[in-house]
Write a protein that holds these residues in place. Structure first.
Motif, PDB file in Angstrom:
ATOM      1  N   GLY A 168       9.394  -0.255 -12.880  1.00 55.16           N
ATOM      2  CA  GLY A 168      10.233   0.448 -11.917  1.00 55.16           C
ATOM      3  C   GLY A 168       9.710   1.836 -11.597  1.00 55.16           C
ATOM      4  O   GLY A 168       9.863   2.334 -10.482  1.00 55.16           O
ATOM      5  N   LEU A 169       9.063   2.452 -12.557  1.00 53.76           N
ATOM      6  CA  LEU A 169       8.515   3.791 -12.364  1.00 53.76           C
ATOM      7  C   LEU A 169       7.404   3.822 -11.320  1.00 53.76           C
ATOM      8  O   LEU A 169       7.224   4.836 -10.645  1.00 53.76           O
ATOM      9  CB  LEU A 169       7.994   4.320 -13.699  1.00 53.76           C
ATOM     10  N   HIS A 170       6.666   2.715 -11.185  1.00 60.83           N
ATOM     11  CA  HIS A 170       5.620   2.649 -10.154  1.00 60.83           C
ATOM     12  C   HIS A 170       6.209   2.961  -8.783  1.00 60.83           C
ATOM     13  O   HIS A 170       5.724   3.818  -8.054  1.00 60.83           O
ATOM     14  CB  HIS A 170       4.994   1.255 -10.102  1.00 60.83           C
ATOM     15  N   GLY A 171       7.257   2.229  -8.419  1.00 55.94           N
ATOM     16  CA  GLY A 171       7.865   2.420  -7.109  1.00 55.94           C
ATOM     17  C   GLY A 171       8.619   3.723  -6.992  1.00 55.94           C
ATOM     18  O   GLY A 171       8.616   4.362  -5.941  1.00 55.94           O
ATOM     19  N   TRP A 172       9.282   4.132  -8.063  1.00 53.69           N
ATOM     20  CA  TRP A 172      10.052   5.367  -8.025  1.00 53.69           C
ATOM     21  C   TRP A 172       9.148   6.576  -7.819  1.00 53.69           C
ATOM     22  O   TRP A 172       9.452   7.447  -7.009  1.00 53.69           O
ATOM     23  CB  TRP A 172      10.858   5.515  -9.314  1.00 53.69           C
ATOM     24  N   LEU A 173       8.040   6.645  -8.539  1.00 55.26           N
ATOM     25  CA  LEU A 173       7.126   7.782  -8.400  1.00 55.26           C
ATOM     26  C   LEU A 173       6.541   7.862  -6.993  1.00 55.26           C
ATOM     27  O   LEU A 173       6.461   8.942  -6.406  1.00 55.26           O
ATOM     28  CB  LEU A 173       5.995   7.690  -9.426  1.00 55.26           C
ATOM     29  N   ALA A 174       6.131   6.716  -6.461  1.00 60.84           N
ATOM     30  CA  ALA A 174       5.573   6.722  -5.104  1.00 60.84           C
ATOM     31  C   ALA A 174       6.617   7.179  -4.093  1.00 60.84           C
ATOM     32  O   ALA A 174       6.306   7.922  -3.162  1.00 60.84           O
ATOM     33  CB  ALA A 174       5.050   5.335  -4.741  1.00 60.84           C
ATOM     34  N   GLY A 175       7.851   6.754  -4.279  1.00 59.13           N
ATOM     35  CA  GLY A 175       8.914   7.150  -3.351  1.00 59.13           C
ATOM     36  C   GLY A 175       9.337   8.596  -3.495  1.00 59.13           C
ATOM     37  O   GLY A 175       9.605   9.278  -2.511  1.00 59.13           O
ATOM     38  N   ILE A 176       9.386   9.081  -4.719  1.00 60.88           N
ATOM     39  CA  ILE A 176       9.852  10.453  -4.945  1.00 60.88           C
ATOM     40  C   ILE A 176       8.801  11.458  -4.498  1.00 60.88           C
ATOM     41  O   ILE A 176       9.125  12.570  -4.082  1.00 60.88           O
ATOM     42  CB  ILE A 176      10.269  10.666  -6.426  1.00 60.88           C
ATOM     43  N   LEU A 177       7.544  11.092  -4.569  1.00 62.00           N
ATOM     44  CA  LEU A 177       6.473  12.010  -4.168  1.00 62.00           C
ATOM     45  C   LEU A 177       6.331  12.109  -2.649  1.00 62.00           C
ATOM     46  O   LEU A 177       5.715  13.048  -2.149  1.00 62.00           O
ATOM     47  CB  LEU A 177       5.141  11.578  -4.788  1.00 62.00           C
ATOM     48  N   THR A 178       6.874  11.145  -1.916  1.00 60.07           N
ATOM     49  CA  THR A 178       6.797  11.158  -0.450  1.00 60.07           C
ATOM     50  C   THR A 178       8.184  11.034   0.154  1.00 60.07           C
ATOM     51  O   THR A 178       8.397  10.253   1.073  1.00 60.07           O
ATOM     52  CB  THR A 178       5.920   9.998   0.063  1.00 60.07           C
ATOM     53  N   VAL A 216       4.524   0.018  -5.207  1.00 67.59           N
ATOM     54  CA  VAL A 216       4.151   1.281  -4.575  1.00 67.59           C
ATOM     55  C   VAL A 216       4.486   1.232  -3.083  1.00 67.59           C
ATOM     56  O   VAL A 216       5.025   2.193  -2.523  1.00 67.59           O
ATOM     57  CB  VAL A 216       2.656   1.579  -4.814  1.00 67.59           C
ATOM     58  N   LEU A 217       4.192   0.115  -2.444  1.00 66.68           N
ATOM     59  CA  LEU A 217       4.499  -0.040  -1.018  1.00 66.68           C
ATOM     60  C   LEU A 217       6.006   0.064  -0.775  1.00 66.68           C
ATOM     61  O   LEU A 217       6.446   0.710   0.179  1.00 66.68           O
ATOM     62  CB  LEU A 217       3.959  -1.380  -0.508  1.00 66.68           C
ATOM     63  N   GLY A 218       6.803  -0.534  -1.655  1.00 71.61           N
ATOM     64  CA  GLY A 218       8.258  -0.439  -1.525  1.00 71.61           C
ATOM     65  C   GLY A 218       8.755   0.980  -1.695  1.00 71.61           C
ATOM     66  O   GLY A 218       9.651   1.430  -0.979  1.00 71.61           O
ATOM     67  N   GLY A 219       8.188   1.704  -2.653  1.00 72.75           N
ATOM     68  CA  GLY A 219       8.576   3.097  -2.845  1.00 72.75           C
ATOM     69  C   GLY A 219       8.213   3.950  -1.652  1.00 72.75           C
ATOM     70  O   GLY A 219       8.979   4.828  -1.238  1.00 72.75           O
ATOM     71  N   LEU A 220       7.047   3.707  -1.075  1.00 77.91           N
ATOM     72  CA  LEU A 220       6.615   4.478   0.091  1.00 77.91           C
ATOM     73  C   LEU A 220       7.431   4.139   1.331  1.00 77.91           C
ATOM     74  O   LEU A 220       7.823   5.018   2.088  1.00 77.91           O
ATOM     75  CB  LEU A 220       5.129   4.222   0.369  1.00 77.91           C
ATOM     76  N   MET A 221       7.686   2.846   1.562  1.00 77.80           N
ATOM     77  CA  MET A 221       8.377   2.419   2.778  1.00 77.80           C
ATOM     78  C   MET A 221       9.880   2.624   2.715  1.00 77.80           C
ATOM     79  O   MET A 221      10.490   3.062   3.679  1.00 77.80           O
ATOM     80  CB  MET A 221       8.125   0.917   3.032  1.00 77.80           C
ATOM     81  N   LEU A 222      10.471   2.289   1.571  1.00 78.56           N
ATOM     82  CA  LEU A 222      11.927   2.204   1.495  1.00 78.56           C
ATOM     83  C   LEU A 222      12.577   3.285   0.651  1.00 78.56           C
ATOM     84  O   LEU A 222      13.798   3.357   0.586  1.00 78.56           O
ATOM     85  CB  LEU A 222      12.321   0.827   0.946  1.00 78.56           C
ATOM     86  N   GLY A 223      11.781   4.090  -0.034  1.00 80.94           N
ATOM     87  CA  GLY A 223      12.332   5.171  -0.834  1.00 80.94           C
ATOM     88  C   GLY A 223      12.237   4.914  -2.329  1.00 80.94           C
ATOM     89  O   GLY A 223      11.931   3.809  -2.775  1.00 80.94           O
TER      90      GLY A 223
END
Length: 182
Positions: free
Chosen positions: A87-97, A47-54
């Motif tokens: 992979g969906l954990h990080g993708w969802l966090a990144g796509i929502l922000t 989640v942190l990776g999705g938020l920070m890096l996309g």
């Protein structure tokens, strides 16, 4: 989007953290011989990776972390559907922000954490356990609800603190100024 050397280094650090937290520092609760619930902070780096890096980087962190974690410490059969769920954990966090960090409010980050955890941990993972192992969806749901009721607020606090503390080390495009405003 091309990944810079710095971004790849951040991704590698988050993959390593994911493997350590998921494979070695999690409590596993088995149901009928299958790990029905895994309690721990293993999806925090995703989640942190999705938020920070996309979204794309968050997805890759989850997929690579699951593949490498399984190679290091296998637990049962390898099922690629669980790799996609990671992979969906990080993708969802990144796509929502996906807006620039200066425009994202703290509550939006918390909402992205809650949605990604809720969708993957409460819907997709129990469904996959039901499909692959015939483990009833409703059998694991109460335990998952209880664990997510504790983990989601913990993730929000930890990620909020990490984004504030790491803002000086992150590249300009990754900084989250909204956390310091509230």
């Amino acid at each position: 989007m091309r990944f810079t050397t710095r971004t790849i280094a951040y991704m590698a650090m988050l993959v390593a953290l994911n493997i350590i937290l998921t494979r070695f520092f999690s409590v596993r609760i088995p149901f009928e011989g299958v790990d029905g619930i895994r309690l721990g902070f293993g999806s925090l780096p995703l989640v942190l990776g999705g938020l920070m890096l996309g979204a794309r980087a968050g997805f890759l962190i989850g997929v690579i972390g699951d593949l490498a974690g399984f190679a290091i410490s296998p637990s049962g059969l390898y099922l690629p559907t669980f790799t996609l769920a990671a992979g969906l954990h990080g993708w969802l966090a990144g796509i929502l922000t996906r807006r620039p960090w200066s425009e994202i409010a703290t509550w939006q980050i918390y909402l992205a954490i809650g949605i990604s955890q809720g969708v993957v941990s409460l819907l997709i993972t129990p469904t996959l356990l039901s499909l692959h192992f015939a483990l009833p969806f409703w059998l694991t749901l109460p335990g998952r609800l209880a664990s997510q009721a504790i983990l989601i607020p913990c993730y929000c606090v930890l990620i909020g603190v990490l984004l504030q503390r790491l803002s000086w080390i992150l590249p300009y495009s990754v900084k989250c100024r909204s956390l310091s405003r509230q």
